[in-house]
Enzyme design. Structure first.
Site, mmCIF file in Angstrom:
data_model
loop_
_atom_site.group_PDB
_atom_site.id
_atom_site.type_symbol
_atom_site.label_atom_id
_atom_site.label_comp_id
_atom_site.label_asym_id
_atom_site.label_seq_id
_atom_site.Cartn_x
_atom_site.Cartn_y
_atom_site.Cartn_z
ATOM 1 C CD GLN A 142 32.979 0.678 -17.385
ATOM 2 O OE1 GLN A 142 31.958 1.053 -17.092
ATOM 3 N NE2 GLN A 142 34.135 1.265 -17.574
ATOM 4 C CB ILE A 143 32.070 -5.538 -21.210
ATOM 5 C CG1 ILE A 143 32.918 -5.938 -20.008
ATOM 6 C CG2 ILE A 143 32.785 -6.403 -22.373
ATOM 7 C CD1 ILE A 143 32.766 -7.652 -19.633
ATOM 8 C CB ILE B 58 -0.966 -4.430 -7.967
ATOM 9 C CG1 ILE B 58 -1.326 -3.679 -6.787
ATOM 10 C CG2 ILE B 58 -1.580 -5.908 -8.172
ATOM 11 C CD1 ILE B 58 -0.570 -4.400 -5.369
ATOM 12 C CD GLU C 265 -3.000 -1.077 2.579
ATOM 13 O OE1 GLU C 265 -2.724 0.056 3.345
ATOM 14 O OE2 GLU C 265 -3.559 -1.863 2.608
ATOM 15 C CD GLU D 97 7.847 -11.299 -5.216
ATOM 16 O OE1 GLU D 97 8.026 -12.323 -4.513
ATOM 17 O OE2 GLU D 97 7.446 -11.413 -6.544
ATOM 18 N N GLY E 169 7.860 -16.577 -3.309
ATOM 19 C CA GLY E 169 7.982 -15.620 -4.477
ATOM 20 C C GLY E 169 9.589 -15.111 -4.700
HETATM 21 N N1 CAA Z 1 6.082 -17.843 7.024
HETATM 22 C C1 CAA Z 1 5.271 -17.797 8.069
HETATM 23 N N2 CAA Z 1 5.010 -17.349 9.043
HETATM 24 C C2 CAA Z 1 5.708 -15.704 9.237
HETATM 25 C C3 CAA Z 1 6.729 -15.738 8.078
HETATM 26 C C4 CAA Z 1 6.920 -16.759 7.239
HETATM 27 N N3 CAA Z 1 7.924 -16.462 6.080
HETATM 28 N N4 CAA Z 1 7.664 -14.691 8.581
HETATM 29 C C5 CAA Z 1 6.941 -14.024 9.743
HETATM 30 N N5 CAA Z 1 5.931 -15.055 10.190
HETATM 31 C C6 CAA Z 1 5.045 -14.651 11.052
HETATM 32 C C7 CAA Z 1 5.568 -14.935 12.427
HETATM 33 O O1 CAA Z 1 6.134 -16.374 12.945
HETATM 34 C C8 CAA Z 1 5.293 -13.909 13.593
HETATM 35 O O2 CAA Z 1 3.978 -14.968 13.723
HETATM 36 P P1 CAA Z 1 3.156 -14.902 15.334
HETATM 37 O O3 CAA Z 1 2.213 -13.807 14.901
HETATM 38 O O4 CAA Z 1 2.603 -16.294 15.538
HETATM 39 O O5 CAA Z 1 4.053 -14.371 16.415
HETATM 40 C C9 CAA Z 1 4.422 -13.301 12.572
HETATM 41 O O6 CAA Z 1 4.380 -13.703 11.234
HETATM 42 C C10 CAA Z 1 4.941 -11.876 12.537
HETATM 43 O O7 CAA Z 1 6.299 -11.905 12.233
HETATM 44 P P2 CAA Z 1 7.364 -10.850 12.360
HETATM 45 O O8 CAA Z 1 7.107 -10.144 13.845
HETATM 46 O O9 CAA Z 1 8.626 -11.084 11.782
HETATM 47 O O10 CAA Z 1 6.920 -9.557 11.607
HETATM 48 P P3 CAA Z 1 7.178 -7.959 11.142
HETATM 49 O O11 CAA Z 1 6.006 -7.187 11.335
HETATM 50 O O12 CAA Z 1 8.519 -7.739 11.957
HETATM 51 O O13 CAA Z 1 7.691 -8.253 9.437
HETATM 52 C C11 CAA Z 1 8.937 -8.473 7.541
HETATM 53 C C12 CAA Z 1 8.535 -8.964 8.960
HETATM 54 C C13 CAA Z 1 10.053 -9.322 7.335
HETATM 55 C C14 CAA Z 1 9.775 -6.976 7.841
HETATM 56 C C15 CAA Z 1 7.794 -8.305 6.731
HETATM 57 O O14 CAA Z 1 7.029 -7.297 7.087
HETATM 58 C C16 CAA Z 1 8.094 -8.386 5.374
HETATM 59 O O15 CAA Z 1 8.707 -9.439 4.549
HETATM 60 N N6 CAA Z 1 8.095 -6.920 4.673
HETATM 61 C C17 CAA Z 1 8.523 -6.847 3.229
HETATM 62 C C18 CAA Z 1 7.110 -7.093 2.451
HETATM 63 C C19 CAA Z 1 7.432 -7.332 1.097
HETATM 64 O O16 CAA Z 1 8.097 -8.235 0.644
HETATM 65 N N7 CAA Z 1 6.667 -6.721 0.403
HETATM 66 C C20 CAA Z 1 6.622 -7.268 -1.037
HETATM 67 C C21 CAA Z 1 5.410 -6.932 -1.651
HETATM 68 S S1 CAA Z 1 4.887 -8.031 -2.882
HETATM 69 C C22 CAA Z 1 5.542 -7.530 -4.519
HETATM 70 O O17 CAA Z 1 6.709 -6.624 -4.487
HETATM 71 C C23 CAA Z 1 4.980 -8.312 -5.528
HETATM 72 C C24 CAA Z 1 5.401 -7.631 -6.692
HETATM 73 O O18 CAA Z 1 4.729 -6.382 -7.250
HETATM 74 C C25 CAA Z 1 6.294 -8.406 -7.859
#
Ligand code: CAA
Length: 380
Positions: free
Chosen positions: A336-337, A157, A127, A363, A242
């Site tokens: 560069q090459i 998106i 968002e 991602e 992903g």
């Molecule tokens: N699998 C399953 N569960 C998971 C997990 C995973 N990989 N990672 C975290 N969780 C769970 C944790 O176990 C935790 O569970 P509980 O509630 O039971 O404790 C919960 O999720 C929260 O985990 P965190 O406290 O680690 O979460 P956070 O808020 O600190 O965030 C973060 C972690 C890694 C920063 C995450 O927010 C993140 O990956 N951010 C980046 C988002 C992203 O990649 N966005 C890309 C958008 S899509 C895109 O780009 C598509 C496109 O157009 C091509």
């Protein structure tokens, strides 16, 4: 440890490599210049079952494994990075969560036609104020009788301008933070689903993305994936898959940059001999080849763990982090090459630099991958 691909994996690699040479490489520059979505190519991807590579055949896919999937995305991206991400989003970010978390009815309705490539999916997590901090969602879904009333917006998106359905993440309980996020599958024909014009971007110009606005959009409760509150974990585990696709995309871009630079270095002469005879160029080529191979090993390891059903969050993050930063380094060396020609639109070297750059951002940025990796180290 076995570094040999299976016959099926090798055959997939060969088939997609030939497809890329025939159908993608000759048109990639034009599609990039025109910012035009490759509709005809997507139809051909469907014919080759490349839109549901690791989806079992009973659900419309090719029934291959994730190693074959990563190899296929690498080859597509070697041909055209935009095509690589169009396929990766449908495979990893749309089909995969439905396969993993959907019930039978949802799989029949929302997985089969997309894995077959009759329809195309997208993924709505980001968002305007919730990119890296994915839990800070503002889009809401409020229970109303037999359905949910959804309001809010998503941006960046990929596939959004052309998608038939979106894997959509919304807040069903704001007070619960990340545990208040829920996932829905929503057809883009739903009243209240509105798309903005495609974004103007630096690279992957033929892979269209856009902002999407939800205005009093009513979605039946049967479209909820998993339970209310499961959304954040569905999103995170989906991104674990992903990121393998984006790592593979980055490797494909790097290969294109490397293979073209290798050829150019053998043709172009300076000081009376091909520049490939100069050690400065030889060292660049050696570093490029080494880094590409290292990135592929990390990526196939993450894919193998996914196939084994093992949680692979840090391995996917390492693959994506290394492969994406490697792709930028390799693409820059490729340019560069090529010297002055590399800066010209008459060659593809500059496109590879532009295409590589996004793999360090979407991602999960490189910084987010480092958070995922370090938090798994500190947990041990
Ligand atoms: N699998 C399953 N569960 C998971 C997990 C995973 N990989 N990672 C975290 N969780 C769970 C944790 O176990 C935790 O569970 P509980 O509630 O039971 O404790 C919960 O999720 C929260 O985990 P965190 O406290 O680690 O979460 P956070 O808020 O600190 O965030 C973060 C972690 C890694 C920063 C995450 O927010 C993140 O990956 N951010 C980046 C988002 C992203 O990649 N966005 C890309 C958008 S899509 C895109 O780009 C598509 C496109 O157009 C091509």
């Amino acid at each position: 440890m076995d570094f040999e691909l299976t016959d099926l994996q090798r055959e997939t690699q060969r088939l997609v490599r030939e497809f890329a040479a025939r159908e993608l490489i000759p048109h990639a520059r034009k599609l990039d210049e025109e910012h035009s979505f490759p509709h005809e190519v997507v139809k051909k991807l469907a014919e080759l079952s490349l839109l549901g590579v690791a989806v079992p055949e009973e659900w419309g896919g090719a029934g291959l494994d994730n190693v074959a999937y990563a190899l296929a995305i690498e080859e597509l991206s070697r041909g055209d990075a935009s095509v690589g991400v169009i396929a990766s989003v449908n495979n990893s970010l749309y089909c995969d969560p439905i396969l993993k978390f959907g019930n039978e009815v949802q799989k029949r309705e929302w997985l089969v036609p997309f894995a077959r490539g009759e329809k195309l999916g997208c993924f709505g997590l980001t968002e305007p104020e919730a990119g890296s901090d994915a839990a800070a969602q503002k889009t809401t879904a409020v229970r109303k009788g037999d359905g949910y009333l959804i309001n809010g917006s998503k941006n960046w998106i990929t596939n959004g301008p052309v998608a038939d359905a979106i894997m959509l993440f919304t807040m069903t309980d704001r007070a619960a933070g990340h545990r208040g996020i829920s996932a829905f599958v929503v057809p883009t024909s739903t009243p209240g689903f509105n798309r903005a014009h495609p974004d103007r971007k630096m690279g992957i110009s033929a892979a269209l993305s856009c902002s999407i606005f939800f205005e009093d959009m009513v979605v039946p409760a049967k479209n909820l994936l998993g339970k209310e509150g499961d959304g954040f974990k569905i999103a995170m585990s989906t991104l674990d898959g992903g990121r393998i696709g984006i790592a593979a995309q980055a490797i494909g871009i790097a290969r294109a940059a490397f293979e073209e630079a290798l050829r150019y270095a053998q043709d172009r002469k300076t000081f009376g001999q091909p520049i490939a005879n100069h050690q400065a160029i030889q060292f660049m080529l050696a570093d490029m080849a080494t880094e590409i191979d290292a990135a592929r090993l990390l990526t196939l390891k993450a894919a193998l763990l996914k196939d084994q059903g093992v949680r692979h969050s840090p391995e996917s993050a390492m693959a994506k982090l290394y492969a994406s930063e490697m792709a930028s380094r390799v693409a820059n060396k490729g340019l560069q090459i090529h010297g002055g020609q590399g800066y010209s639109k008459e060659f593809d070297a500059e496109r590879h630099v532009r295409d590589a750059r996004i793999t360090e951002i979407y991602e999960g940025t490189s910084e987010i991958q480092r958070i995922v990796i370090s938090s798994s180290l500190l947990k041990e």
